[in-house]
Write an enzyme that holds these catalytic residues in place. Structure first.
Site, PDB file in Angstrom:
ATOM      1  N   SER A  42       0.864  -1.179   0.000  1.00 45.09           N
ATOM      2  CA  SER A  42       0.000   0.000   0.000  1.00 45.09           C
ATOM      3  C   SER A  42       0.897   1.224   0.000  1.00 45.09           C
ATOM      4  CB  SER A  42      -0.903   0.000   1.243  1.00 45.09           C
ATOM      5  OG  SER A  42      -1.519   1.266   1.434  1.00 45.09           O
TER       6      SER A  42
ATOM      7  N   TYR B 266      -2.026  -0.962  10.545  1.00 41.57           N
ATOM      8  CA  TYR B 266      -2.085  -1.303   9.125  1.00 41.57           C
ATOM      9  C   TYR B 266      -0.851  -0.760   8.400  1.00 41.57           C
ATOM     10  CZ  TYR B 266      -3.857  -1.507   4.314  1.00 41.57           C
ATOM     11  OH  TYR B 266      -4.001  -1.757   2.973  1.00 41.57           O
TER      12      TYR B 266
END
Length: 658
Positions: free
Chosen positions: A524, A537
């Site tokens: 990401s 995350y």
């Protein structure tokens, strides 16, 4: 920050760097030190108590990877200490063969200790704030091929800590966070080192590389740690190398949520300052998703508006107070005007000429080291690339029933792959049947897998081996966003990536009878920049980046013939982003989660298509950002250059072993 009369907790404080930190703290008139460690060093702790009988020295035996044990340890500590002022998280291990334990201690332990400490230090909960210093490593900034799993955990620590070093969190809790990155240090980490690497047959290589590294003592490192704590700059990152402390600033590869929010503030300012034609140019630039803040610092950008730099600077200063309240950096960045700077490439010799002296190398060795290291890096970057041909190849993907995974399956099938294995924890029968009807000539099969269980991963790849003779392409698409459950998020996103990547390399590698191939790990953009809303995350994605880049070294490619690539999607419409407010690290971070709604996004189909296009470039070690319908490669900046012993200062040491 003065250390006088402060109460301190040190995890991993019974030996090595942790024990030396305790000694330095007590010498600096700390009120008391609580040591949390799984191993009890009776002699070392006894010596501390005898040397400082007037100090409160507490030892608690606990495993930092055990959340319950750490919570109980902090509860016991607060019975002896009225307040907690400083926490230094040092505990860590190296054992790339035991992936679960390494991840559990190194990043799980940091998360457990940090959150437990915040419960007692936070001003919001009756504490008086303080400092939490998390120890990473120089390999947490730049990957080292010898230790990919260890590297992943240290990069995860960097991402986690940077995400918490946010003004909103500081205003609520009054806690500052700093990151410590020591270079090679003489500790138990190096004990039986060659027996703990992922490929035992590269033991000689590991020994030759480690033997050439300059090493520092734990006492030298502890001195630098206390200096960093005393300076106490929130979010600061410190390299500790050659007995010296070096602050660094991280490069931004992607426009963050806060900066996107700041675009609206800058747009407001420009509406009152610029002509209509210039306003249109700004609006187009904002919609394109580019980094407006960086471009505004370029003088040529102002010239395009027909507004001289001096005039623009004057106008901005006069109008700075008209900017609505928002990120604090916004006003500062708007009024800092400078001439255009030379664009420096990662391979530029000037970068290394500036970097090397700060690590204390002798001038006679500088140029040779620069040239050798640059030659190795350029060789890897500029090697001719052979495009990946998907037609007729065999592919497998984890998380293939997810949004991006499903779209990637269709994109590869449209390009003519021969077979597709979908590995997921739950079967989507309707989607599976739809794919089989749409592509009847293809072999499409499903295999259940729990990526957090290495036995399940091994079984799944055995099935893949039974289905196809050679696996050519493997995509890691499994992922979750649930900061309220750190163990699950780290387990699926990081541990799962490690297990499946290593299993795929064994199945595909030439060293094991395979033909080589390509592995694509989906991380990401939050693995390249910190995210204040989703610290866990972001941490897991930073770990994925470090792990993949470590394995993409030439050493592994020559051995296995497997190329590794990393793709980093930006804001994408998937199941993960359906409830951003409910997935944040802390409840009061919901406002940061809501900013996701305002960020420009892309569809999963466009994201997957661009991922496959990047994959077809077949560039080993490449990092691709997939954002707002575009894809482009980024080359991570190198923050650290290994320092070699002057007696054996051959900068091609790593090169020779390849």
């Amino acid at each position: 920050m003065s250390l006088n009369d402060k109460s301190v907790v040190v995890t991993g404080g019974a030996s090595g760097i942790g024990l030396e930190v305790c000694k330095r703290l007590l010498e600096s008139d700390a009120k008391g030190v609580a040591i949390i460690d799984i191993l009890e060093n009776v002699d070392g702790i006894g010596q501390l108590r005898s040397t400082y009988p007037e100090k409160n020295i507490l030892f608690i035996k606990a495993d930092v990877a055990d959340k319950t044990a750490i919570d109980e340890a902090y509860e016991e500590i607060t019975k002896s200490f009225e307040y907690l002022d400083i926490v230094v998280n040092v505990a860590g291990i190296f054992n790339d063969l035991d992936v679960s334990r390494t991840i559990g201690v190194n990043i799980g332990g940091i998360i457990n200790s940090t959150f437990a400490a915040m419960n007692y230090m936070s001003k919001e909960k009756g504490g008086r704030g303080g400092i939490i210093a998390n120890m990473s490593s120089v390999v947490g900034l730049d990957p080292l091929f010898l230790m990919p799993v260890y590297t992943s955990t240290k990069q995860a620590i960097v991402g986690f800590t940077r995400s918490l070093a946010n003004e909103i969190y500081f205003e609520k809790a009054g806690i500052k966070f700093i990151i410590l990155c020591p270079g090679a240090t003489i500790t138990q980490l190096f004990t039986n080192f060659t027996e703990k690497i992922i490929f035992p047959d590269m033991g000689d290589v590991a020994y030759r590389v480690l033997d050439r590294l300059h090493k520092q003592s734990p006492a030298d490192v502890s001195k630098c740690i206390l200096s960093a704590i005393e300076q106490c700059e929130n979010g600061s990152i410190w390299i500790i190398e050659n007995k010296q402390l070096h602050p660094i600033k991280m490069t931004r590869y992607w426009t963050s949520i806060e900066e996107k929010f700041a675009f609206f503030k800058m747009n407001f300012l420009f509406r009152s300052l610029l002509q209509p034609s210039a306003l249109q140019a700004v609006n187009r630039f904002v919609r394109s998703g580019n980094d407006l803040m960086s471009s505004m610092r370029n003088l040529s950008y102002y010239v395009k508006f027909g507004c001289p730099c001096s005039q623009m600077k004057k106008m901005l200063k006069q109008s700075a107070d008209r900017i609505p309240k928002g990120p604090k950096d916004c006003k500062r960045d708007l009024i800092k005007i400078s001439a255009p700077k030379k664009v420096i490439k990662p391979s530029d010799v000037d970068v290394y000429k500036k970097a090397v002296p700060r690590y204390g190398l002798s001038s006679s060795a500088d140029i040779k080291l620069i040239q050798k290291w640059q030659k190795r890096m350029n060789k890897r970057i500029n090697r001719p690339k052979k495009a990946l041909k998907l037609r007729g190849s065999n592919a497998a993907i984890t998380g293939g029933f997810g949004s991006i995974g499903k779209a990637a399956c269709i994109s590869m099938l449209e390009r003519g792959i021969a077979s597709l294995g979908i590995l997921d924890i739950r079967e989507n029968k309707s989607l599976l049947e739809a794919l089989r009807r749409r592509y009847p000539e293809k072999q499409i099969y499903y295999q259940p897998i729990d990526v957090t269980n290495r036995y399940s991963v091994a079984e799944a790849f055995n099935v893949v081996g039974d289905k196809v003779k050679n696996l050519d392409v493997f995509i890691n698409s499994s992922g979750v966003l649930c900061d309220g459950c750190p163990e699950k998020t780290i387990g699926v996103n990081l541990l799962g990536t490690v297990y499946t990547t290593l299993a795929a390399m064994e199945r595909m590698g030439r060293h094991n009878g395979g033909k080589g191939g390509t592995i694509v790990n989906i991380a990401s953009v939050l693995g390249l920049v910190p995210c204040n809303a989703f610290a866990i995350y972001s941490s897991s994605k930073h770990g994925q980046v470090g792990f993949t880049r470590s394995l993409a070294d030439d050493f592994y490619f020559k051995r296995t013939g497997v190329k590794l690539m990393l793709v980093c999607p930006g804001m994408t419409n998937t199941d993960l982003t359906q409830d951003p407010e409910g997935s944040t690290t802390f409840p009061y971070a919901a406002i940061l989660g809501r900013h996701l709604v305002t960020a420009e996004s892309q569809s999963a189909e466009i994201c997957a298509e661009n991922m496959v296009r990047a994959m077809e470039k077949n560039k080993n070690g490449s990092v691709w950002i997939l954002d707002v319908g575009k894809y482009y490669e980024v080359r991570p900046v190198q923050y650290w250059i290994p320092v070699y012993n002057e007696s054996n200062n051959s900068p091609d040491g790593v090169k020779n072993v390849n």
